[in-house]
Write a protein that holds these residues in place. Structure first.
Motif, short mmCIF file in Angstrom:
data_model
loop_
_atom_site.label_atom_id
_atom_site.label_comp_id
_atom_site.label_asym_id
_atom_site.label_seq_id
_atom_site.Cartn_x
_atom_site.Cartn_y
_atom_site.Cartn_z
N ARG A 185 -8.48 -0.15 -0.35
CA ARG A 185 -9.20 0.59 0.70
C ARG A 185 -8.25 1.32 1.65
O ARG A 185 -8.66 2.25 2.34
CB ARG A 185 -10.11 -0.35 1.46
CG ARG A 185 -11.27 -0.88 0.60
CD ARG A 185 -12.29 -1.62 1.43
NE ARG A 185 -13.38 -2.11 0.59
CZ ARG A 185 -14.48 -1.43 0.31
NH1 ARG A 185 -14.60 -0.19 0.79
NH2 ARG A 185 -15.43 -1.94 -0.47
N PHE A 196 -11.74 -1.49 -3.34
CA PHE A 196 -12.92 -0.70 -3.65
C PHE A 196 -13.04 -0.61 -5.17
O PHE A 196 -12.15 -0.14 -5.87
CB PHE A 196 -12.81 0.70 -3.04
CG PHE A 196 -13.92 1.61 -3.42
CD1 PHE A 196 -15.21 1.43 -2.91
CD2 PHE A 196 -13.70 2.66 -4.33
CE1 PHE A 196 -16.24 2.28 -3.28
CE2 PHE A 196 -14.74 3.50 -4.69
CZ PHE A 196 -16.02 3.31 -4.17
N THR A 197 -14.19 -1.10 -5.71
CA THR A 197 -14.39 -1.18 -7.17
C THR A 197 -15.63 -0.36 -7.58
O THR A 197 -16.68 -0.45 -6.94
CB THR A 197 -14.58 -2.64 -7.60
OG1 THR A 197 -13.46 -3.41 -7.14
CG2 THR A 197 -14.68 -2.74 -9.11
N LYS A 235 -10.46 0.49 -9.71
CA LYS A 235 -10.15 -0.30 -8.50
C LYS A 235 -9.15 0.47 -7.65
O LYS A 235 -8.09 0.89 -8.15
CB LYS A 235 -9.54 -1.66 -8.88
CG LYS A 235 -10.52 -2.60 -9.58
CD LYS A 235 -9.83 -3.94 -9.86
CE LYS A 235 -10.79 -4.91 -10.52
NZ LYS A 235 -10.15 -6.23 -10.78
N GLU A 264 -16.53 7.56 -6.13
CA GLU A 264 -17.55 6.90 -6.96
C GLU A 264 -18.34 7.94 -7.77
O GLU A 264 -18.62 7.74 -8.97
CB GLU A 264 -18.49 6.08 -6.07
CG GLU A 264 -19.55 5.32 -6.86
CD GLU A 264 -20.42 4.49 -5.94
OE1 GLU A 264 -21.25 3.72 -6.45
OE2 GLU A 264 -20.26 4.61 -4.69
N ALA A 295 -14.74 7.20 -0.36
CA ALA A 295 -15.17 6.27 -1.40
C ALA A 295 -16.36 6.81 -2.19
O ALA A 295 -16.43 6.71 -3.42
CB ALA A 295 -15.51 4.92 -0.76
N SER A 296 -17.33 7.44 -1.50
CA SER A 296 -18.52 7.98 -2.18
C SER A 296 -18.14 9.12 -3.11
O SER A 296 -18.66 9.24 -4.22
CB SER A 296 -19.55 8.45 -1.15
OG SER A 296 -18.98 9.46 -0.32
N SER A 336 -17.69 -6.14 -5.06
CA SER A 336 -17.80 -5.63 -3.69
C SER A 336 -16.73 -6.23 -2.77
O SER A 336 -16.97 -6.40 -1.58
CB SER A 336 -19.21 -5.94 -3.14
OG SER A 336 -19.45 -7.35 -3.18
N TYR A 391 -8.16 10.85 -2.66
CA TYR A 391 -8.91 9.73 -2.09
C TYR A 391 -9.68 10.19 -0.84
O TYR A 391 -9.60 9.57 0.21
CB TYR A 391 -7.95 8.58 -1.73
CG TYR A 391 -7.01 8.20 -2.86
CD1 TYR A 391 -7.45 7.40 -3.89
CD2 TYR A 391 -5.71 8.68 -2.88
CE1 TYR A 391 -6.58 7.06 -4.94
CE2 TYR A 391 -4.85 8.34 -3.91
CZ TYR A 391 -5.29 7.54 -4.94
OH TYR A 391 -4.44 7.20 -5.97
#
Length: 443
Positions: free
Chosen positions: A144, A123-124, A141, A48, A44-45, A118, A41
């Motif tokens: 955060r 975080f999805t 999912k 994604e 987040a980017s 969102s 983890y």
């Protein structure tokens, strides 16, 4: 006092160090807990990007292959939840099972889901399979909190750490203080019990001395006081024994010359004497009687105080005893010119006591009336039935504080008081310039 001051100073010194100490401990714990989880983890980017890449590689893949790939990704990202929807809008594999998603997706629900994707706390990521909308999509999912670093977690918990540290120090301080005062109280309670529970001798037992602090010095002083009391009691017992032995020997030794003096006085009374000589002889005889009574009282007092005076209680009618006793004193009071008054009930009143003891007590009081209250010329003996019976002796003399030629040291009254106490009777004496009233009743 020194120990408690040390406890307070320790608490004050410990408070400034407790915050960094707890912070270090929590940091180690957080780092240890996140060490194996932070890498998947990373951001987040990054997550994604990986999710879209995985979805692009599944272009044209069979459902079994897509399920297998999702299970592999679930093992890599255990904190994440994921599922995928095929081209017909039917939900396929859900990891973990039980997610609240419809079995069949409609266009309105899909649009609403995209808008709510969102969510701040979750975080999805939605990625189309093969990057083509018509082939279905898969969803990831992740909470955060999984992206937070240990430093961020520590920063968010600063207030909690500070309050927790202060509460820990205060709790520790209160616990140590409670334990400290509990030990003090326990020692004081033991000392109190030793003071309030005397032995058969009437003197408390010594206590075990502990530490040499304030309470320890108090315990030592208490033990020293007990030792002094024991030595004083021993000296008092020795002196009392010597006094009783001396009185007994003196009483015995004085009887012999007193008997001889009485015999010579009687022989002298048979001779022819002048009026002045006979007056002197009567004075000698009166003083011999007084000295004889004094010796007898001294001996009786010694026996009473040592518990050796014979006591034989029995059921006695005090009305009959008072009547018989007063009849024996009647001639003496009549000859002295007293007004004699008696009020005795017809019914019997019984007491459990030694009749000889009670007779001696009443004789003592009546004798005092005859010797010390002649100025009033009145004597009264009454027996009341109230409160189980009461014997009342009255006179109209000058009272016990008045002057009298026959006044002695009061040994007779002391003997009467001791006898009444041992017979469980009580006496109430009311004395004044108009006379004296003695009331004897059951205690």
């Amino acid at each position: 006092m020194t120990k408690y001051l040390l406890i307070i100073v320790s608490a004050l010194v410990l408070i400034p160090f407790v915050y960094p100490l707890i912070a270090v401990l929590l940091t180690v714990q957080i780092w240890a807990g996140h060490h194996g989880d932070t890498e998947p983890y990373r951001s987040a980017s990054h997550l994604e990007s990986i999710w879209h890449e995985e979805a692009a590689r599944l272009d044209g893949a069979t459902p079994e292959k897509i399920d297998a790939e999702l299970r592999r990704l679930k093992s890599v990202y255990p904190k994440a939840s994921m599922f995928w929807v095929d081209a017909s809008g039917r939900t396929r594999l859900r990891l973990p099972d039980g997610q609240e998603v419809p079995a069949q997706w409609s266009v309105p629900y899909t649009v609403q889901f995209m808008k709510e994707a969102s969510n701040f706390r979750i975080f999805t990521v939605v990625a189309f399979l093969g990057d083509k909308p018509g082939h279905g999509f898969m969803v990831l999912k992740v909470p955060r909190e999984a992206f937070e670093s240990p430093a961020a977690i520590m920063d968010a918990r600063q207030g909690t750490i500070l309050i927790s540290g202060i509460l820990i120090v205060l709790g520790l301080f209160l616990f140590v203080s409670l334990l400290f005062f509990y030990r003090i109280r326990r020692r004081l309670v033991l000392l109190q019990q030793a003071m309030s529970e005397p032995t058969d001798s009437g003197i408390p037992s010594p206590v075990e001395t502990g530490r040499s602090d304030e309470i320890g010095r108090l315990e030592q002083s208490f033990n020293e006081m007990i030792r002094k009391l024991e030595r004083s009691r021993e000296r008092e017992a020795e002196e009392e024994a010597l006094r009783r032995d001396l009185i007994a020997k003196l009483s015995h030794d004085l009887r012999t010359p007193l008997t001889a003096i009485r015999g010579h006085a009687y022989s002298l009374g048979q001779e022819k004497l002048s009026d002045k000589g006979r007056e002197s002889l009567r004075l000698i005889d009166r003083k011999i009687d007084y000295l004889g009574r004094l010796i007898e009282n001294l001996l009786s007092f010694t026996l009473l105080t040592s518990g050796k005076y014979p006591y034989r209680p029995q059921r006695v009618d005090i009305v009959r005893m008072a009547k018989t006793l007063f009849a024996g004193w009647y001639p003496a009071f009549e000859q002295a010119g007293f007004e004699i008054d008696s009020d005795l009930p017809e019914t019997a009143i019984y007491w459990e006591l030694d009749p000889q003891w009670l007779e001696r007590v009443l004789d003592n009081y009546l004798q005092n009336v005859l010797r010390h209250a002649q100025s009033g010329r009145y004597v009264g003996l009454k027996v009341s039935e109230a409160d189980g019976g009461t014997i009342i002796i009255e006179d109209r003399g000058p009272g016990m504080t008045g002057e009298s030629e026959e006044k002695g040291a009061g040994i007779g009254l002391s003997i009467a008081a001791l006898m009444l106490r041992d017979m469980r009777l009580q006496s109430e004496v009311l004395s004044g310039p108009e006379g004296t009233t003695v009331r004897i009743s059951r205690g």
